[in-house]
Motif scaffolding. Structure first.
Motif, PDB file in Angstrom:
ATOM      1  N   ARG B  37      -8.516   3.330   4.044  1.00 22.69           N
ATOM      2  CA  ARG B  37      -8.350   4.010   5.326  1.00 22.69           C
ATOM      3  C   ARG B  37      -6.983   4.677   5.318  1.00 22.69           C
ATOM      4  N   GLN B  38      -6.932   5.900   5.802  1.00 20.78           N
ATOM      5  CA  GLN B  38      -5.679   6.647   5.805  1.00 20.78           C
ATOM      6  C   GLN B  38      -5.402   7.170   7.196  1.00 20.78           C
ATOM      7  N   SER B  43       0.030   6.191   4.268  1.00 19.65           N
ATOM      8  CA  SER B  43      -0.570   5.976   2.969  1.00 19.65           C
ATOM      9  C   SER B  43      -2.018   5.516   3.089  1.00 19.65           C
ATOM     10  N   LEU B  44      -2.692   5.429   1.968  1.00 21.36           N
ATOM     11  CA  LEU B  44      -4.025   4.848   1.928  1.00 21.36           C
ATOM     12  C   LEU B  44      -3.875   3.325   1.957  1.00 21.36           C
ATOM     13  N   ILE B  93     -11.732   6.810   2.883  1.00 17.70           N
ATOM     14  CA  ILE B  93     -11.868   7.294   1.504  1.00 17.70           C
ATOM     15  C   ILE B  93     -12.416   6.176   0.638  1.00 17.70           C
ATOM     16  N   CYS B  94     -13.377   6.518  -0.208  1.00 18.23           N
ATOM     17  CA  CYS B  94     -13.872   5.525  -1.146  1.00 18.23           C
ATOM     18  C   CYS B  94     -13.445   5.903  -2.556  1.00 18.23           C
ATOM     19  N   SER B  95     -13.435   4.931  -3.411  1.00 14.44           N
ATOM     20  CA  SER B  95     -13.208   5.192  -4.834  1.00 14.44           C
ATOM     21  C   SER B  95     -14.154   4.313  -5.624  1.00 14.44           C
ATOM     22  N   ARG B 112     -13.817  12.092   7.664  1.00 14.64           N
ATOM     23  CA  ARG B 112     -12.997  12.089   8.884  1.00 14.64           C
ATOM     24  C   ARG B 112     -13.853  11.579  10.035  1.00 14.64           C
ATOM     25  N   LEU B 113     -13.509  10.427  10.575  1.00 13.26           N
ATOM     26  CA  LEU B 113     -14.231   9.849  11.712  1.00 13.26           C
ATOM     27  C   LEU B 113     -13.418  10.038  12.980  1.00 13.26           C
TER      28      LEU B 113
END
Lengths: 114, 116
Positions: B37-38, B43-44, B93-95, B112-113
């Protein structure tokens, strides 16, 4: 728990200037170190990484970083920046053997002016 | 390099509703995916580690009943924000980790939520 500090939040350079972005981490054990770049409107991409061996690592697009263990630092450098290097740069670490979980710094927004 | 996609890229929902975000590895099988989450100008922050076929591992302070993670296949992980509230508005964001690529994680473009 580990933490990562990026001291430069915003950097503005002219084309052909040299770049150095600072990154310091806090953790007493073995870490893997990364620099990621996020170009406007794009996802994070890996620039370079250090796991072991030569502390001077070279990445894509002419970037390099040097791991200085005694200073807990992993600064990113480029001798001559281009306008296309305008992006946000993130330093990250994970603990070796710690399940690949990344801890990110707050990021540095780089703007390169023509 | 490996490609990770996210859907949707943007979502706006009303407070109290649930929102599902998908993360897919397009050209590799990912046994492990991560959700971040950013917040603006920050930062993430890692929220959870998603492992295929098992329960997700949540970071301290992340409510597992609020952020439901399912990793039902080697190419898909989903994050469901349940009973969303305005404070859940953020960039997610996922990775995905490619087992054949060492420890490198490949990131999705983010979602973006916005919760009204």
């Amino acid at each position: 728990a580990q933490s990562v500090s990026q001291h430069n939040h915003h950097v503005i350079l002219s084309e052909a200037a040299s770049l150095e972005l600072g990154c310091n981490y806090s953790y007493g054990g073995t870490v893997n170190l990364f620099w990621y770049v996020q170009y406007p409107g794009q996802h994070l991409q890996l620039l370079l990484k250090y796991f072991s061996g030569d502390p001077l690592v070279k990445g894509i697009k002419g970037f390099e970083a040097e791991f200085i263990k005694s200073k807990f630092s992993f600064n990113l450098r480029k001798p001559s920046v281009q306008w296309s290097d305008t992006a946000e740069y993130f330093c990250a670490v994970n603990v070796a053997g710690g399940g690949n979980k990344l801890t990110f710094g707050t990021g540095t927004q780089l703007k390169v002016e023509l | 390099g490996a490609v990770v996609s996210q859907h949707p890229s943007r979502v706006i929902c009303k407070s109290g509703t649930s929102v599902k975000i998908e993360c897919r590895s397009l050209d590799f099988q990912a046994t492990t995916m991560f959700w971040y989450r950013q917040f603006p100008k920050q930062s993430l922050m890692l929220m959870a580690t998603s492992n295929e076929g098992s329960k997700a591992t949540y970071e301290q302070g992340v409510e597992k009943d609020k952020f439901l993670i399912n990793h039902a296949s080697l190419t898909l992980s989903t994050l469901t924000v349940t009973s969303a509230h305005p404070e859940d508005s953020s960039f997610y964001i996922c990775s995905a980790r490619d087992p054949s690529g060492g420890d490198e994680q490949f990131f999705g473009p983010g979602t973006r939520l916005t919760v009204l």
